[in-house]
Design an enzyme around this catalytic site. Structure first.
Site, PDB file in Angstrom:
ATOM      1  N   VAL A  22       0.828  -1.209   0.000  1.00  9.86           N
ATOM      2  CA  VAL A  22       0.000   0.000   0.000  1.00  9.86           C
ATOM      3  C   VAL A  22       0.862   1.260   0.000  1.00  9.86           C
ATOM      4  CG1 VAL A  22      -1.694   1.338   1.300  1.00  9.86           C
ATOM      5  CG2 VAL A  22      -1.928  -1.140   1.141  1.00  9.86           C
ATOM      6  N   ASP A  41      10.603   3.204   6.191  1.00 11.93           N
ATOM      7  CA  ASP A  41      10.272   1.865   6.662  1.00 11.93           C
ATOM      8  C   ASP A  41      11.397   1.388   7.580  1.00 11.93           C
ATOM      9  OD1 ASP A  41       8.177  -0.496   5.395  1.00 11.93           O
ATOM     10  OD2 ASP A  41       9.855  -1.183   6.634  1.00 11.93           O
ATOM     11  N   THR A  91      -1.815  -4.169   9.758  1.00 10.67           N
ATOM     12  CA  THR A  91      -2.532  -4.415  11.012  1.00 10.67           C
ATOM     13  C   THR A  91      -3.028  -5.868  11.000  1.00 10.67           C
ATOM     14  OG1 THR A  91      -4.429  -3.336   9.936  1.00 10.67           O
ATOM     15  CG2 THR A  91      -3.248  -2.077  11.614  1.00 10.67           C
ATOM     16  N   THR A 126      -5.891  -0.512   8.290  1.00 12.35           N
ATOM     17  CA  THR A 126      -7.219  -0.984   8.659  1.00 12.35           C
ATOM     18  C   THR A 126      -7.321  -1.216  10.155  1.00 12.35           C
ATOM     19  OG1 THR A 126      -7.460  -2.066   6.515  1.00 12.35           O
ATOM     20  CG2 THR A 126      -8.948  -2.768   8.277  1.00 12.35           C
ATOM     21  N   CYS A 266      -6.431  -8.348   4.186  1.00 13.84           N
ATOM     22  CA  CYS A 266      -7.652  -7.549   4.281  1.00 13.84           C
ATOM     23  C   CYS A 266      -8.877  -8.404   4.604  1.00 13.84           C
ATOM     24  CB  CYS A 266      -7.875  -6.774   2.976  1.00 13.84           C
ATOM     25  SG  CYS A 266      -6.771  -5.370   2.782  1.00 13.84           S
ATOM     26  N   ARG A 337       1.214 -13.245   2.885  1.00 19.04           N
ATOM     27  CA  ARG A 337       0.683 -12.987   4.225  1.00 19.04           C
ATOM     28  C   ARG A 337      -0.701 -13.602   4.397  1.00 19.04           C
ATOM     29  NH1 ARG A 337       0.875  -6.654   4.642  1.00 19.04           N
ATOM     30  NH2 ARG A 337       0.305  -6.940   2.439  1.00 19.04           N
TER      31      ARG A 337
END
Length: 438
Positions: A22, A41, A91, A126, A266, A337
């Site tokens: 993202v 990062d 998250t 999120t 997500c 992930r």
């Protein structure tokens, strides 16, 4: 002069914290529009890759990274130079399926330590409704000794980037924006309008924006869970789910959902954020959690179907060679992930089979580190008793049934599990495969 204007004319800098699937495309997009962008990062290895012109996410490509003017860094002190800061850290959920806010907390601490007066911080990660105001803002205030609303402003704009999707990208997806007051909301809207051609959609408050994100993904999760439940039942009835779905989709108001593995960062995670907060308020989900239960069980269901097909074909399960094609959570994407393919692999290991996993998209190092899976190449596949196509990468779709036949131990006894419906059932049966699809 507004912050938006100062960013536009190069007087101020914009920073993106978290350079994954993202954050990195977002940083590159702003830099492409002429803004001075700092890409931060904590992962020095990732920063070094970007700095050398490599895109491990494959979202914008190596050429775009090489040409980009983003100032990539792992030095948090560089954030002092930015006045508009976007947070795009992951998250995830914990093993007990509760929200893991550690990346968000850490990034808020880092930003707070380096934030200056007049800054605007926008969270994209999120979260469940309330996190930005109840957790993030207090951390920013504590670390910076500044007051939100007076010395700095905070907004929330949920990310909607779909990894691996070259059609629905940052520029053509409407962006939800929110903030602590109307003045900063207008600034945030103007800044995002620089890169989002589809435009922005302001909502009245931060909690509403947070709710939009978790609800839109929970909705998809529930719809896919419905199709997965149908697939389980149709399997017992001897009905081909794909044929049912194709028939159903001839009606104008069909939603077009199909059964499948639901993982990723997500859809496979966001519903747990929503139900977590709901339960804290005394409401136990009756629909959302049950949808998650169905979807979380699909890996085992597919593995059991593979074992059943081998038994019906007279293949001894213990010691059998099973090849799993695909490890990433979706097609044409290197992101592993929360991949539900690992659930298939874990379930198969309970039967004492030998599993070989192939995925040319995924990182060999990441697969080994994350799942203890040693990825192989397609040309290393031989002596298979069963092949499971778990992910519909284009490179897999291009492999013909005749080519697949050569990968088996016994050319007259070939079990093919086609999770994504890549192949034509009639053709597969005609070519001698013991064929099953979800």
């Amino acid at each position: 002069m507004s912050l938006y204007e100062r960013l536009s004319n190069g007087e101020e800098k914009l920073a993106v914290v978290g350079l994954g699937y993202v954050g990195m495309p977002l940083a590159v997009a702003f830099a492409k529009k002429g803004l001075n962008v700092i890409g931060f990062d904590l992962n020095e290895k990732k920063i070094n890759l970007y700095a050398s012109g490599k895109d491990p996410t494959n979202e914008v490509g190596d050429d775009a990274i090489k040409e980009s003017m983003v100032d990539f860094t792992s030095d948090e002190r560089e954030l002092k130079r930015a006045k508009f800061i976007i947070v795009a850290v992951p998250t995830p959920i914990n093993l007990d399926r509760t929200p893991n806010l550690n990346p968000l907390i850490t990034s808020s601490e880092i930003i707070g330590r380096n934030m200056t007066k007049g800054s605007i911080v926008v969270y994209e990660s999120t979260v469940y409704p309330g996190v930005t105001e109840d957790i993030c803002i207090p951390i920013l205030e504590k670390e910076s000794s500044l007051i939100c609303g007076r010395d700095f402003k905070v907004g929330y704009s949920p990310e909607r980037i779909n990894p691996g999707d070259k059609e629905h990208q940052l520029e053509n997806i409407v962006k939800i924006v929110s903030s602590v007051d109307d003045e900063s909301l207008n600034e945030i809207k103007n800044v995002y309008d620089i890169v989002v051609k589809a435009g922005t959609h302001p909502v009245s408050n931060i909690k509403t924006a947070e709710a939009v994100k978790v609800v839109e993904n929970s909705q998809r999760d529930i719809n896919i869970a419905f199709m997965n439940e149908l697939a389980i039942v149709f399997d017992r009835m001897g009905i081909d789910t794909n044929e049912v779905v194709e028939g159903m989709n001839t009606k104008w108001n069909s939603l077009g959902f199909r059964p499948g593995l639901v993982g990723g960062h997500c859809i496979g995670v966001d519903p747990y954020y929503f139900t977590y907060q709901a339960e804290k308020l005394g409401y136990h989900s009756k629909i959302i959690l049950n949808g998650r239960i169905v979807n979380d069980g699909m890996g085992e269901f597919i593995a059991d179907a593979a074992v059943k097909e081998m038994i019906l074909s007279g293949i001894a399960v213990k010691g059998a060679n099973i090849v799993v094609m695909g490890l990433s959570f979706k097609e044409n994407c290197p992101d592993i992930r929360n991949s539900k393919v690992i659930d298939i692999i874990k379930r198969l290991s309970e039967f004492g089979v030998k599993t070989l996993v192939v995925d040319p998209w995924a990182s060999k190092d990441d697969a080994l580190k994350e799942y203890d899976v040693d990825l192989k190449k397609t040309d290393e596949v031989s002596e298979a008793d069963c092949i499971i196509f778990a992910v519909a990468h284009d490179c897999f779709r291009s492999v013909s049934l005749s080519e697949i036949s050569k990968m088996y131990r016994n050319k007259n006894n070939k079990v093919l599990i086609d999770v994504k419906g890549i192949y034509d059932m009639k053709e597969a049966l005609q070519k001698g495969f013991s064929y099953w699809r979800l």
